[in-house]
Every structure is written in structure tokens, then in C-alpha cells.
Write a protein that holds these residues in place. Structure first.
Motif, PDB file in Angstrom:
ATOM      1  N   PRO A 322     -15.956  32.189   6.790  1.00 46.18           N
ATOM      2  CA  PRO A 322     -14.902  31.673   5.956  1.00 46.18           C
ATOM      3  C   PRO A 322     -13.743  32.667   6.390  1.00 46.18           C
ATOM      4  O   PRO A 322     -13.644  33.644   6.763  1.00 46.18           O
ATOM      5  N   VAL A 323     -12.687  32.341   5.645  1.00 46.38           N
ATOM      6  CA  VAL A 323     -11.369  32.840   5.822  1.00 46.38           C
ATOM      7  C   VAL A 323     -10.997  33.589   4.362  1.00 46.38           C
ATOM      8  O   VAL A 323     -11.265  32.922   3.558  1.00 46.38           O
ATOM      9  N   VAL A 324     -10.930  34.981   4.410  1.00 43.86           N
ATOM     10  CA  VAL A 324     -10.777  35.719   3.446  1.00 43.86           C
ATOM     11  C   VAL A 324      -9.131  36.087   3.504  1.00 43.86           C
ATOM     12  O   VAL A 324      -8.943  36.829   4.355  1.00 43.86           O
ATOM     13  N   ASP A 325      -8.428  35.733   2.620  1.00 40.31           N
ATOM     14  CA  ASP A 325      -6.911  35.898   2.625  1.00 40.31           C
ATOM     15  C   ASP A 325      -6.358  35.373   3.863  1.00 40.31           C
ATOM     16  O   ASP A 325      -6.213  34.075   3.918  1.00 40.31           O
ATOM     17  N   ARG A 326      -5.893  36.146   4.874  1.00 42.34           N
ATOM     18  CA  ARG A 326      -5.458  35.401   6.047  1.00 42.34           C
ATOM     19  C   ARG A 326      -6.373  35.864   7.270  1.00 42.34           C
ATOM     20  O   ARG A 326      -6.058  35.663   8.421  1.00 42.34           O
ATOM     21  N   TRP A 327      -7.630  36.269   7.063  1.00 36.02           N
ATOM     22  CA  TRP A 327      -8.478  36.748   8.107  1.00 36.02           C
ATOM     23  C   TRP A 327      -9.796  35.987   8.083  1.00 36.02           C
ATOM     24  O   TRP A 327     -10.364  35.857   6.861  1.00 36.02           O
ATOM     25  N   VAL A 329     -13.605  35.984   8.533  1.00 40.47           N
ATOM     26  CA  VAL A 329     -14.686  36.794   8.550  1.00 40.47           C
ATOM     27  C   VAL A 329     -16.171  36.242   8.953  1.00 40.47           C
ATOM     28  O   VAL A 329     -16.127  35.184   8.940  1.00 40.47           O
ATOM     29  N   THR A 330     -17.100  36.753   9.182  1.00 40.23           N
ATOM     30  CA  THR A 330     -18.514  36.479   9.342  1.00 40.23           C
ATOM     31  C   THR A 330     -19.489  36.895   8.532  1.00 40.23           C
ATOM     32  O   THR A 330     -20.342  37.836   8.707  1.00 40.23           O
ATOM     33  N   LEU A 331     -19.745  36.147   7.291  1.00 36.47           N
ATOM     34  CA  LEU A 331     -20.645  36.462   6.339  1.00 36.47           C
ATOM     35  C   LEU A 331     -21.163  35.136   5.728  1.00 36.47           C
ATOM     36  O   LEU A 331     -20.098  34.277   5.359  1.00 36.47           O
ATOM     37  N   PRO A 332     -22.407  35.060   5.200  1.00 35.79           N
ATOM     38  CA  PRO A 332     -22.595  33.677   4.355  1.00 35.79           C
ATOM     39  C   PRO A 332     -22.036  33.785   3.029  1.00 35.79           C
ATOM     40  O   PRO A 332     -22.105  34.831   2.231  1.00 35.79           O
ATOM     41  N   MET A 333     -21.154  32.912   2.700  1.00 36.83           N
ATOM     42  CA  MET A 333     -20.405  32.789   1.501  1.00 36.83           C
ATOM     43  C   MET A 333     -20.544  31.531   0.906  1.00 36.83           C
ATOM     44  O   MET A 333     -20.278  30.333   1.746  1.00 36.83           O
ATOM     45  N   VAL A 334     -20.729  31.176  -0.359  1.00 35.64           N
ATOM     46  CA  VAL A 334     -20.645  30.003  -1.033  1.00 35.64           C
ATOM     47  C   VAL A 334     -19.363  29.428  -0.754  1.00 35.64           C
ATOM     48  O   VAL A 334     -18.398  29.941  -1.092  1.00 35.64           O
ATOM     49  N   HIS A 335     -19.099  28.029  -0.416  1.00 33.43           N
ATOM     50  CA  HIS A 335     -17.857  27.480   0.049  1.00 33.43           C
ATOM     51  C   HIS A 335     -17.073  27.474  -1.371  1.00 33.43           C
ATOM     52  O   HIS A 335     -17.690  26.774  -2.396  1.00 33.43           O
ATOM     53  N   LEU A 336     -15.951  27.777  -1.209  1.00 35.66           N
ATOM     54  CA  LEU A 336     -15.086  27.887  -2.149  1.00 35.66           C
ATOM     55  C   LEU A 336     -13.520  27.915  -1.993  1.00 35.66           C
ATOM     56  O   LEU A 336     -13.255  28.318  -0.636  1.00 35.66           O
ATOM     57  N   VAL A 337     -13.034  26.849  -2.421  1.00 36.90           N
ATOM     58  CA  VAL A 337     -11.208  26.723  -2.202  1.00 36.90           C
ATOM     59  C   VAL A 337     -10.548  27.178  -3.429  1.00 36.90           C
ATOM     60  O   VAL A 337     -10.834  26.918  -4.554  1.00 36.90           O
ATOM     61  N   THR A 338      -9.516  28.215  -3.297  1.00 37.35           N
ATOM     62  CA  THR A 338      -9.001  28.935  -4.430  1.00 37.35           C
ATOM     63  C   THR A 338      -7.378  28.458  -4.344  1.00 37.35           C
ATOM     64  O   THR A 338      -6.953  28.452  -3.188  1.00 37.35           O
ATOM     65  N   LEU A 339      -6.921  27.657  -5.500  1.00 30.14           N
ATOM     66  CA  LEU A 339      -5.555  27.433  -5.662  1.00 30.14           C
ATOM     67  C   LEU A 339      -4.737  28.318  -6.523  1.00 30.14           C
ATOM     68  O   LEU A 339      -5.561  28.672  -7.541  1.00 30.14           O
ATOM     69  N   GLY A 340      -3.661  28.617  -6.346  1.00 35.09           N
ATOM     70  CA  GLY A 340      -2.916  29.375  -7.232  1.00 35.09           C
ATOM     71  C   GLY A 340      -2.343  28.705  -8.344  1.00 35.09           C
ATOM     72  O   GLY A 340      -1.051  28.716  -8.425  1.00 35.09           O
ATOM     73  N   ALA A 341      -3.096  27.931  -9.295  1.00 34.09           N
ATOM     74  CA  ALA A 341      -2.735  27.299 -10.374  1.00 34.09           C
ATOM     75  C   ALA A 341      -3.644  27.786 -11.654  1.00 34.09           C
ATOM     76  O   ALA A 341      -4.987  27.460 -11.544  1.00 34.09           O
TER      77      ALA A 341
END
Length: 708
Positions: A322-327, A329-341
Motif C-alpha cells: 500500500p501507499v502511505v501518504d507519499r511512500w 510500504v510493504t505490509l498486508p493492509m486492508v484496502h482503503l481509500v481516504t479522501l479529504g472530505a
């Protein structure tokens, strides 16, 4: 079952308490300077409902679970220690170069498509704080060059002299052989004991992630080190607060993998986005228990709008890079999309298009929207909702936050002056822009997975989800919406139903079918030994936290790809060991079926070779979950109760104000049907039924919105 689950968001702290068969939901404003104050406030509201003292409540529960966005916010705001890095000689530029196109990670779609103009993120670790050490391992973990310990001591002194407050060690191929990273840690403790420098944390990359990929492993370890102090002190303060109030058990932290663990078994990196992930977990349980298929989750809080998918009977989607902020990374993370709303998203005038722009900046909880009357000067989505008549100024958040509509009008003055429009028109524009942005996010997510919006149910939760769901769904082309039980604190509800879980994985290159030799994989001993070692790590983690060996459950997952494809799929094997050729063939068949479903049957090509790139073991202990009823719309409908009052409300597409009936908690009775427009306000949240929509109350206080 007696337990407390808390979701500490950017604006509100949500608390969900299971007290045997009684479930209590409360909210308070997040106190960023001391998270314990907001938690205590929410807990005291629960104590008042249960007629208990805070200490008596905490002594009686079996667990306290925290999900928090603290790490996410610290990363966004770049509030963290000075981090230094030790890396293998010759690889000093791995981190600043990233992966060539890496500076496009985390950018909006329109900017990512024009990366020639993309701006690189400000580095967490500048080149001046990167040092190399003399050593080298090959890809199998064989030592090619011994560790030069004198060189290590010199480089450590250089980093300390630059004032670093955390050190990351990320050596090439250390996941295959961690000996050199471990020896560097020993040398550091010899040279700089805690009595000399206090506690400068040293993060070893192989302990953060178990997969290869030098850049993503390095960035994972760097972010973990950057967040370590912030998370450690904040969580320690929360744990100390629990101790002072009589709670003696270990505090549990929700992980972005969809599980949780004790504080001493949690890396800071695993807490990122943990609150929204808990909500997606609850959605998965709801899908299974409530018999609802194909759900797109929308968690609209005060700061953000988080999107997730649940398909095929409760299946959650995972990101393994997944992408965390602008980087990346490599770890299993539940897929999530965050919007600034969110409700606190700030609206501003867009001079280029002569309209308004909503977000991504948020007013947060301090000072909050202008109508909170706490010093906020900027107009927000919540201010627009108040002006449009949707919110009860005296009964917002169960009356905990009185709203001042005069402040909302004042905050909108600049936009109204620039566009020469009245406040109501500006408020309608803000609502329309916010709904459009969230709808676009839903559609992108569904289209990206090859799904049709019309075939999904929109699960709307969070403090503002049921308020904006009709507007979002209409713009997204979704016909059915479900506001789930406990919708205003649904993510905290998800935290109450999590298992304690750890994930351990290992990069491999196993040819389950090698097209060159036309042979199936047959080294069963090596495969089973690897699986056993990963299970042993998970077992050790859970035994350390006080569980019995016989209570631990394991799941084996394989990341697989075809020889000519880059796309990978993750499959779970029913048998955790391989002993016969037909078991290898069964794994290939699982892969074929999943790959064809995701990408199309025409590109299923096992004849090109089938390779396993990652072996993953999920170790968990089942701790029980919050049970959901059959939440499908009831067949028998009843007329709504008498309205408690009326308000003049404004809706997009309706030229004049509409006299809108207001209903209370009695409108949540099973089978109640209301035609929009209408407002239902039971206290903890507001359900807005827009024109053209129908409201149907289901079991457990869930609510359906169905487009007519």
C-alpha cells in the motif's frame, strides 16, 4: 461479553461499549493535546447511561481496544523525530531515488498522470542523515562480505553527532539473513547504552517486514521509526490513564491488517488507518451475518471519507504494497481509500472556475467548524448542513455540542461576496461539491475493481454518513443505501469484534508449475518447514500475550502469479501443508479461478508457468464479535409516527425551501417507511431522506434508503 472499543479520529473520539447484551455508543471531541481526556469524556457518558462509576466500569470489562489516526496525522503533519539510516555500502541512493516513478505514489490521479511536473515529497530522511556500512549478503542470505564493526561504530557516532533521535538499519537481503542487522543493534547498545543517551530507538528493517524489495522495506522501516516516539508516548499516556482508573489488563491496539494486539506487540506502522479498517471489518461481519452481498463502505467522519469494498460473502480486499501518504510500504493492509472530505472539511472560493472547493483541509475538533462557536472562522460542510436546515442546533451529537448558526452565516460571507450569491445558495453548492467528490471516489474504486456501482449497496456510516448518503449515492448511480446499526460509531463497533491476530510472511520464488521443465513443485519438506517457521512466529506472539496454544488458529495464504504476468492474486489453502502432487494442482486451480474472476478468463494461462512469490501465515485467536441480525429490508411496512416538528430545508434541484417533517428515535421501529424529504434524528446521528428517496427501518436500528 464486556468490552470497550474506542476510535480516536481527527475530530471525534467514538466509544462503543458492550455490556453483556446492551450496547452503548457515545462521542466526544478529540483532545489532541491529551487523548485520554476525550476518551474519559466519552466513557463518562457511558457510565451515566449504565449508572456506574468509571473505575467500576473499567474493572469489569475484559478488554479495552484502541483504534487511532494519531500516526496518520503525525505523518501528514511531519511531526516526528530526526531519523537516521544505516544501509549497505553502494546502496546509499536507494531511499532518495525511490523506485524511479516512486515520487508519483500518493498523488491524485490527475497529478500522477503528469509526473514530469510532479513534486517529490519532502524526505523523512534527507541524504545528510544516511550512512553506509561495509557488509554484503547475497539474495540467499550468504555472507559475501563480513560486517566491518569498526566502520559501524564510526558511522553510528556520525549519526548521533547529527542529532538523530531514531535510527533505522536496512541492509540488503537482511530478510534472508538478519545476522548483520542484529549485530549492529548489539554494537549500538555497547557504544551508546541507555544510561548515556536515554532511549534512542533502533528499528531493524527485517523485524518490520519479512518481504524483499529494498526500497519498500526501507521506507516501511523509516515510517515505523518516524512514528515510534509519537505513538509510544501517546499510547503510554492512554495506558497510564487506564491504570489510574483501575484497569489492570493490557491495552489492545487495532492493526490495519484487520486484527489487533497488545501495545508491546505492535509496530507503529501497523496502526496507520486502523480506525477505518475496523469499520471495514464490521462491514464484513455485517455482510456475512446480515446476508447482504457486495458492499461499498463509506465512512464519513469529521475529517475524512474512507472507502472500502466487501465482496463475495464478507471478503475484504487487501493491499500488500500500500501507499502511505507519499511512500509505498510493504505490509498486508486492508484496502482503503481516504479522501479529504468530512463534516469539518473547509470550503473555499475557487477563482479559476468561479465555484467552491471543499477540502482537503479540515477544521478538525479544535477549533472545529464555525458553528461549534469555538473560534473557527472558516466555512465547513457542517456549517452548510446547518444553514440548509438539516441539523438541529440544540440536539447535535446528543446535545453535547450546541451549534451557533450565526457563526455559519458569518463564515460564508467571503464566498458569497466573491460569487455574489446568497448564503443558502453557497451552502447548497458546498453540499453538492462535497457529495460529488465522495461519489467520484466511490465510482473510481468500484470501476477500478471491475464492478458496477448499480450492483452494490452503499454502507454509509460515521457521524456524517447517514446525513450525506442520499446525495452521494445519487451522484454515484447507487440505488440502495444501508446505514448500519450503531452507524455513528460503526468503526468503534468494528473494533469491539476484532480477533487478536499477527501476520508473518516470507518472500519466495517457488515454481508450482515450471513451464521449462514441465514439472510440478515437489520440495514438500522445504515448503512445510517454511510454513512451520511462520506459524511458530505467530504462535510465539500470541503465547507472549497470554493465550493458550490450543486456542490459536492459522491460515496459510500464497501470493501467486503466472510466469508471463505481473498481477498477483492471494489465495488461502485449506491444507497448511503440501505432501502430494494433487495438493499443488488444487492450489493452481484456486489461483486460476480467482485470477479469472478478477481479470477475465481469457488471460488465465497456467501453461506459462505458475509461481509463488510470498508465503503468508495469519495467526489469530477468536475473541467473539458483535452479532448482526438479518438486516435486509423488512417485507411488512408500517406508517411513520407523528412528526415531532417541521423545519424549512433546502435541497439541490428544488428551487424553494421545503417544509420537512422531523422524526425522533421512534422512527427506528422495525418496518417504519417514510417518503422523502424527511429528517430522522434519534440523537446520536442525523438521517437525511432527500426528495426521491424512501426510508425503511430494519432490525437493530439499521436504516435503508431506497431510490424510488
Amino acid at each position: 461479553m464486556k468490552r470497550i472499543a474506542v476510535d480516536i479520529g481527527g475530530t471525534f473520539t467514538d466509544c462503543f461499549v458492550c455490556w453483556d447484551e446492551q450496547f452503548i455508543q457515545t462521542k466526544s471531541l478529540t483532545t489532541h493535546h491529551n487523548l485520554a481526556l476525550g476518551f474519559n469524556d466519552a466513557l463518562d457518558q457511558t457510565c451515566e447511561i449504565l449508572a456506574l462509576d468509571r473505575r467500576d466500569l473499567l474493572k469489569s470489562v475484559d478488554s479495552v481496544r484502541y483504534a487511532t489516526t494519531l500516526g496518520t496525522n503525525a505523518l501528514i503533519e511531519r511531526k516526528g523525530p530526526r531519523v537516521g539510516v544505516l544501509i549497505t555500502t553502494g546502496f546509499e541512493s536507494t531511499i532518495p531515488i525511490s523506485r524511479g516513478r516512486g515520487y508519483g505514489d500518493g498523488l491524485p490521479d490527475e497529478q500522477a498522470r503528469d509526473m514530469s511536473r510532479a513534486k517529490r515529497p519532502d524526505p523523512i530522511v534527507p541524504i545528510s542523515r544516511i550512512r553506509s556500512v561495509k557488509q554484503r549478503m547475497d539474495y540467499r542470505g550468504k555472507v559475501l562480505m563480513d560486517l566491518d564493526e569498526d566502520d559501524v561504530r564510526e558511522k553510528l557516532k556520525e549519526l548521533v553527532d547529527t542529532g538523530v533521535q531514531a535510527i533505522v538499519v536496512t541492509l540488503i537481503n537482511s530478510v534472508e539473513n538478519p545476522d548483520h542487522e542484529l549485530r549492529i543493534q548489539e554494537i549500538f547498545e555497547e557504544e551508546f547504552p541507555s544510561s548515556m543517551l536515554g532511549a534512542i530507538p533502533m528499528v531493524l528493517s527485517h523485524q518490520v517486514v519479512g518481504r524483499k524489495g529494498e526500497y519498500v522495506r526501507s521506507s516501511s522501516a523509516i515510517i515505523d521509526a518516524f512514528l515510534h516516539s509519537t505513538m509510544y508516548f501517546a499510547m503510554s499516556a492512554l495506558e497510564q490513564n487506564l491504570r489510574e482508573n483501575g484497569y489492570t489488563r493490557p491495552m489492545l491496539l487495532v492493526h490495519n491488517s484487520g486484527g489487533m494486539a497488545q501495545l508491546n506487540s505492535t509496530d507503529a506502522l501497523k496502526t496507520l488507518h486502523s480506525g477505518p479498517v475496523a469499520g471495514i471489518h464490521a462491514a464484513g461481519q455485517l455482510s456475512l451475518q446480515g446476508d447482504i452481498q457486495n458492499i461499498v463502505c463509506g465512512d464519513m467522519g469529521g475529517t475524512s471519507f474512507d472507502i472500502g469494498l466487501i465482496t463475495d460473502g464478507g471478503t475484504k480486499h487487501y493491499d500488500f504494497n500500500p501507499v502511505v501518504d507519499r511512500w509505498r510500504v510493504t505490509l498486508p493492509m486492508v484496502h482503503l481509500v481516504t479522501l479529504g472530505a468530512g463534516g469539518g472539511s473547509i470550503a473555499s472560493y475557487d477563482a479559476i472556475f468561479n465555484t467552491v472547493r471543499v477540502g482537503p483541509k479540515s477544521a478538525g475538533s479544535d477549533p472545529g467548524p464555525a458553528c461549534y462557536d469555538r473560534g473557527g472562522m472558516h466555512p465547513t460542510v457542517t456549517d452548510a448542513d446547518l444553514i440548509l436546515g438539516y441539523l438541529d442546533a440544540e440536539n447535535y451529537a446528543n446535545g453535547a455540542i450546541p451549534l451557533n448558526i450565526r457563526r455559519s452565516y458569518q463564515a460564508l460571507e467571503d464566498i458569497c461576496d466573491e460569487m455574489d450569491i446568497p448564503e443558502v445558495e453557497a451552502a447548497l453548492l458546498i453540499k453538492s461539491m462535497a457529495d460529488s467528490e465522495m461519489a467520484a471516489g466511490l465510482v473510481r474504486e468500484l470501476n477500478g475493481g471491475g464492478y458496477k456501482a448499480s450492483e452494490f449497496v452503499f454502507l454509509a456510516y460515521g457521524g456524517n454518513g447517514p446525513l450525506h448518503c442520499c446525495g452521494i449515492a445519487e451522484k454515484a448511480g447507487i440505488k440502495k443505501i444501508l446505514a448500519p446499526p450503531y452507524s455513528s460509531v460503526f468503526s468503534a463497533c468494528g473494533g469491539a469484534g476484532l480477533d487478536q491476530m499477527h501476520i508473518h510472511e516470507k518472500n519466495v520464488s517457488l515454481g508450482f508449475y515450471n513451464k521449462h521443465t514441465q514439472a510440478l513443485y515437489s520440495d514438500y519438506l522445504a515448503f512445510n518447514t517454511l510454513v512451520e517457521s511462520l506459524e511458530a512466529k505467530g504462535c510465539a506472539d500470541l503465547l507472549r500475550q497470554g493465550f493458550k496454544k490450543e486456542d490459536i488458529q492459522y491460515t496459510l495464504e500464497l501470493d501467486m502469479r503466472y510466469g508471463i504476468q505481473k498481477m498477483e492474486v492471494s489465495i488461502a489453502l485449506e491444507n497448511r501443508r503440501l505432501n502430494k502432487p494433487h495438493e499443488v494442482l488444487a492450489a493452481i486451480e484456486y489461483m486460476n479461478a480467482d485470477f479469472g474472476k478478477r481479470y477475465g478468463k481469457e488471460i488465465v494461462s497456467p501453461e506459462s508457468g505458475v509461481w509463488v512469490s510470498t508465503v503468508r501465515v495469519v495467526s489469530r485467536v477468536d475473541l467473539g464479535t458483535v452479532r448482526f441480525s438479518d438486516l435486509r429490508p423488512p417485507v411488512n411496512r408500517i406508517a411513520p409516527p407523528a412528526p415531532s416538528g417541521y423545519r424549512e430545508c433546502h435541497f439541490n434541484g428544488v428551487k424553494v425551501a421545503t417544509k420537512t417533517p422531523i422524526y425522533g428515535a421512534n422512527a427506528l421501529a422495525l418496518g417504519v417507511e417514510i417518503l422523502g424529504p424527511a429528517i430522522v434524528n434519534p440523537g446520536e446521528t442525523t438521517y437525511l431522506v432527500e426528495p426521491g428517496w424512501k426510508y425503511v427501518a430494519a432490525a437493530q436500528g439499521a436504516v435503508w434508503f431506497i431510490q424510488e
